[in-house]
Design a protein around this motif. Structure first.
Motif, short mmCIF file in Angstrom:
data_model
loop_
_atom_site.label_atom_id
_atom_site.label_comp_id
_atom_site.label_asym_id
_atom_site.label_seq_id
_atom_site.Cartn_x
_atom_site.Cartn_y
_atom_site.Cartn_z
N GLU A 32 -49.20 -11.70 10.43
CA GLU A 32 -49.21 -12.27 9.08
C GLU A 32 -50.03 -11.43 8.11
OE1 GLU A 32 -50.66 -16.22 9.57
OE2 GLU A 32 -48.75 -17.00 10.32
N LEU A 84 -37.76 -10.32 12.55
CA LEU A 84 -36.74 -11.17 11.93
C LEU A 84 -36.13 -12.15 12.93
CD1 LEU A 84 -34.89 -8.54 9.70
CD2 LEU A 84 -36.51 -10.29 8.98
N SER A 87 -37.60 -15.56 12.07
CA SER A 87 -37.06 -16.22 10.89
C SER A 87 -35.59 -16.58 11.06
CB SER A 87 -37.25 -15.34 9.66
OG SER A 87 -36.59 -14.11 9.82
N SER A 88 -34.82 -15.70 11.67
CA SER A 88 -33.39 -15.99 11.84
C SER A 88 -33.18 -17.18 12.77
CB SER A 88 -32.66 -14.76 12.37
OG SER A 88 -33.14 -14.38 13.64
N TYR A 90 -35.19 -19.72 13.01
CA TYR A 90 -35.50 -20.91 12.22
C TYR A 90 -34.34 -21.25 11.29
CZ TYR A 90 -37.21 -23.69 8.36
OH TYR A 90 -37.33 -24.66 7.40
N LEU A 91 -33.85 -20.26 10.56
CA LEU A 91 -32.80 -20.51 9.58
C LEU A 91 -31.50 -20.98 10.21
CD1 LEU A 91 -33.41 -17.48 7.18
CD2 LEU A 91 -33.94 -19.89 6.75
N ASP A 121 -46.10 -23.03 1.61
CA ASP A 121 -46.83 -22.52 2.77
C ASP A 121 -48.15 -21.94 2.29
OD1 ASP A 121 -47.64 -21.63 5.25
OD2 ASP A 121 -46.29 -19.92 5.32
N VAL A 126 -41.81 -20.48 -0.10
CA VAL A 126 -40.88 -19.67 0.67
C VAL A 126 -39.46 -20.25 0.53
CG1 VAL A 126 -40.34 -18.70 2.93
CG2 VAL A 126 -42.72 -19.22 2.33
N ILE A 128 -35.97 -21.19 1.71
CA ILE A 128 -35.35 -21.33 3.03
C ILE A 128 -33.84 -21.51 2.92
CG2 ILE A 128 -37.43 -22.22 4.12
CD1 ILE A 128 -36.22 -25.03 3.91
N GLY A 149 -36.86 -16.25 2.81
CA GLY A 149 -38.04 -15.84 3.55
C GLY A 149 -39.07 -15.10 2.74
N ARG A 151 -41.97 -14.48 -0.03
CA ARG A 151 -43.09 -15.34 -0.37
C ARG A 151 -43.49 -15.12 -1.82
NH1 ARG A 151 -44.38 -17.01 4.64
NH2 ARG A 151 -46.24 -18.11 3.96
#
Length: 269
Positions: A32, A84, A87-88, A90-91, A121, A126, A128, A149, A151
């Protein structure tokens, strides 16, 4: 039996001391540490950003490089495409982005404007989910920063202010004291008293109109998305360029669409 608990300062979540894996937490904090402001970092900079010692930072960096999440030139490190996967996943699996996507596309088809669903966040918001129409691929309907994704600073965006307005005054003051009100354009609100007044007005009218506070030439309007308990879990917004739409158009024509959509989503959240 009594267990010692650790509390997350941001979310308020607690965990038993015995269940907490410090190494995993440190590794994630290291990932992060990379951001838009610094895409490449060395071990010293990582140590400063995460609170790790330089020796520990080097070990974590080398481990993440070994696992494929980082690349290096033997001095600086940077993220690879492998991050990624998180994130992918999650999406593609999260309920809310999947439910709202066709709705955003429909709104965009009706108005030729760009719509997005955004979550808060910490000090950033962010996106989504974002409206997508194939025929608009070559048009700059999505201003800088609105890809999934990415910020964005919460205090200078319509969605961020809507979600901050859902907090009580004490929580808002704690947020401002922790993250401050950084100037991004000449129109960014930096005065704390004025900022709280704006949030109070947003809470009262239940929407936020924000013009050129994050990016010059960009205007946006947002409403909160509530869950069944009445808690703001996301924000729905429409974003456009100032030469294409006026404040009056957004309030009179787009705001009713946003409110109706947010109401429909409440039963789906």
């Amino acid at each position: 039996m009594r267990y010692d608990l650790i509390e997350n300062e941001v979310s308020g979540e607690t965990i038993k001391q015995d269940d907490y894996i410090a190494g995993l937490a440190k590794g994630l904090s290291l990932l992060e540490a990379f951001g838009v402001d610094r895409q490449k970092l060395n071990s010293t900079q990582i140590a400063e950003r995460t609170g790790l010692s330089r020796t520990a930072a080097r070990r974590y960096l080398r481990t993440l490089k070994y696992l494929g999440y980082l690349e290096t030139d033997d001095h600086y490190f940077w993220l690879t495409h492998k991050v990624l996967r998180l994130s992918s996943s999650y999406l593609s699996s999260a309920h809310l982005p999947k439910v709202v996507q066709p709705i955003l596309n429909l709104l965009s088809a009706q108005t030729s404007l760009t719509f997005s669903l955004v979550v808060l966040d910490e000090h950033e918001v962010v996106p989504i989910a974002r409206s997508y129409l194939p025929q608009h691929d070559n048009l700059r309907l999505s201003p800088y920063g609105m890809h999934l994704g990415n910020r964005l600073p919460a205090h200078a965006t319509s969605t961020g202010k809507v979600l901050l307005a859902a907090l009580n005054l004490e929580e808002q003051k704690h947020w401002v004291n922790k993250y401050s009100l950084k100037r991004l354009t000449a129109y960014t609100i930096q005065d704390e008293v004025q900022f709280y007044q704006v949030l109070a007005e947003i809470q009262k009218q239940d929407y936020c109109l924000s013009k050129e506070q994050h990016e010059l030439g960009v205007i946006a309007i947002a409403v909160p998305v509530l869950d069944a308990q009445g808690k703001a879990v996301a924000a729905l917004n429409c974003i456009a360029q100032t030469h294409r739409v006026t404040e009056e158009q957004l309030i009179q024509q787009v705001l009713p669409l946003l409110r109706n959509t947010a109401y429909e989503l409440r039963s789906m959240v």
